[in-house]
Design an enzyme around this catalytic site. Sequence first.
Site, short mmCIF file in Angstrom:
data_model
loop_
_atom_site.label_atom_id
_atom_site.label_comp_id
_atom_site.label_asym_id
_atom_site.label_seq_id
_atom_site.Cartn_x
_atom_site.Cartn_y
_atom_site.Cartn_z
N TRP A 29 0.85 -1.21 0.00
CA TRP A 29 0.00 0.00 0.00
C TRP A 29 0.88 1.26 0.00
CZ3 TRP A 29 -0.57 4.33 3.04
CH2 TRP A 29 -1.70 5.10 2.81
N HIS A 30 2.01 1.16 0.72
CA HIS A 30 2.88 2.33 0.83
C HIS A 30 3.65 2.63 -0.45
CE1 HIS A 30 2.02 2.12 5.13
NE2 HIS A 30 2.40 3.38 5.16
N GLY A 31 3.80 1.64 -1.31
CA GLY A 31 4.50 1.92 -2.56
C GLY A 31 4.78 0.68 -3.36
#
Lengths: 354, 460
Positions: free
Chosen positions: B311-313
């Site tokens: 989700w963060h990258g």
Amino acid sequence: MKNKFLIISFLLIIYGLTLIAIIMPDKKISYTEKRYLKEFPEFKLDSAYSATLESYLLDQFPFRDTFRSIKAYYNYNLLFKEENNDVILYQDGIYKTLYPTNYKSLNNYIDYLSKISANFTSNNHIYLALIPDKNYYITKKNFLQLNYEDIYQEVMSLPFKNIDLRNTLNLESYYLTDTHWRQEKLLDTASVIATSMGNTPITINHTYNKYPSFKGVYYQEAAINSPKDTLIYLTDIYTQNAKVEYLENPKLTKVYNEDKLTSFDPYEVFLDGASAYIEIENPLSQNSKELVIFRDSFGSSIIPLLIPYYQKITVIDNRYIGSKSFLNLITFTNQDILFLNSTLLVNESFTLKK
Amino acid sequence: MVFSSILFIFYFLTALLLLYFVTPKKYRNIVLLLFSLIFYFLGEPKYVIYLILSCVINYYLSIIIAKKNKSSKLFLIIGLIYNIGMLVYFKYTTFILTNIHNLFNLDIPIIHIALPIGISFYTFQALSYLIDVYNHKHKPASNIIEFSCYLTLFPQLVAGPIVRFTDIKEDLKKSSTTLEDFAKGIKIFIIGLAKKVLLANVLGELILKLTTQTIISSWLKPICYTLQIYFDFSGYSDMAIGLGLMLGYHFLANFNYPLIANSITDFWRRWHISLSSWFRDYVYIPLGGNRVNTLKWLRNILIVWLLTGLWHGANWNFVLWGLYFGILLIIEKLFLAKYLTKFHILNHLYTLIIVIISFLIFSTDNISTIFIELKNMFFLNNIPFIDKSTIFYLKDYLILIIIAIICATPILSKLYTKLQNTKIAPILNIIEPLTLILVFILSIAFLIDASFNPFLYFRF
């Protein structure tokens, strides 16, 4: 009560400043920052537009200088930081951290000078005088400086006759608010350069022309009330009689361009500031010697002091003119040739034109 | 557009507050929706259409899902596929294609797709909305304006917190605020702005200046980065919460002093609370949570943390970062939990070191660089302990680092609460708003002096 105070103060600040920003006409120039301010950007349908608009709003924001001063005072006086935007206050002067040493740039500078010198003849006498920037003279403990030892060692390894200027200068030789050196403090330095190139010392009577309230390039960057400098330029019979030709400014024929005293950068009074190619003829010369100087902005203020020693001086600033172009303007025969650059340029030598 | 900009504070916010409060309450959602779309448009003009499309599709899907008939589940699945599909397309296509290319050595063209700002945040809001409607936790929004207003609500649109419809459904109907909430909103907004501008940005400046490799700088950089990302993200969340309060919206807190956590479990209860609780409610619990056998429970934890990382990258360092936390949480739950409660200072130290290393992984997109940095930190590379440059910058930023550490703990907040019960409370009532205004002016000064000011969390 405290809620009301907070709400009223907050709204007053945001609406008050917005109103002032809208009412006040846009400024075109910032003399304190020595640059043109951004104008309202035409709308464009792309994600970068808001950043462009923000730059414009930042430039035109009311009390911009006051806000910048608030930040500087906070950093220096509350956080006890030595640096604010890399600007350091030391004694009465303003300095900028120059760190670390850019070794790629140093090597590039060495290569650049070697390539240029391939155009000289065997009758040319080649000299090199590296100018230390003013940070060289700061003796403060743990102050971050360039590795001057490495820079001097590398540059002096070039096969030219070196003229070491370091002992002719000290911290007072430089402006408090500017990166450059003071012309009135360079008489010994100029004499050392001239005599090192085989000239006999000449005694000259100078007139000291003063321009008070000089704010150098670091003045605005510091964003605090710092003492102003006095810019002094020296005139004498040689500078008054010299015939000067500027490649980019043919109308100007004088050593000093006094009009520049009221411009963004009054230091440009010396040889019209940033000029790629200049020829200075000295009709009072007792000899027929010629000198070619490859210089940066430091050269502007010391070159007038070298006029008495030569019949002609050609001044080349390689940041603005490449070797192909200046070779069309000059023929190397038996001139003295002087590389006169500062350590600042050596550390940023990729600005030199090929 | 970011909150910490002249354009936002002095033009967008002033215009919005004026129009919002002169408009009759029943039309305020329209004003808010228009301003939210303008806010998004100024940051990402071409993707505003996609945002509007998301509003329309999700709203009408929720109406069908809410009808409680046989097709509800089908339309929920369509909604999940649409939202997750869009997120995967925009965020992970390049990553997937690059890895297929590298793994199978296939000559496939790698396309680079620009990521719509905030897509990870509003996609998760849309997903939770559809799932909650399907599970009858709330009814669909009364009309498309109300729903669009929820999904595009500018304070939380681009960088969270991830707000659930249930949390603000009453606020969406009321569209009004109180004097107390408005003042509280200003206070939280100013604190958030200061966290971003006076702390996070300046810590970021220090990290860039630490260019030499020494043991001390190898520690100082991830420590400062941990503080920077905390102040950056929690500052943004505070500004969002503050702006919400000014307009009458009550968002839940997204951070609760995470750097004082005494375990990794505790850290994730305090860090990006809206994301952890989203994964807990919509992934972990539907998978069975901890009410399954040990193997499945461990699988559930790893799935959640793999997804949290992704989700963060779209990069392997984020996958590594997520799995790092997943594995550590498993170790903590299985073995360490009982010991951590016994050692009160050591448990904080343990958590801090784990978190600092995690942000080293988070901030470095090259896996081999991560290992070099770790070796530097733990004396495994032959580098000096300290040098002149590190001494200079450590000294120059020392007070700021101390202030940042104090602000990362509840010390000031506790002190304020204590003082409010003493005789100096009336003086405190004068000092508090004055200090806030001075901090606001100082933050403006920093904004004007700076030229580049991006939010770290905008890439997610």
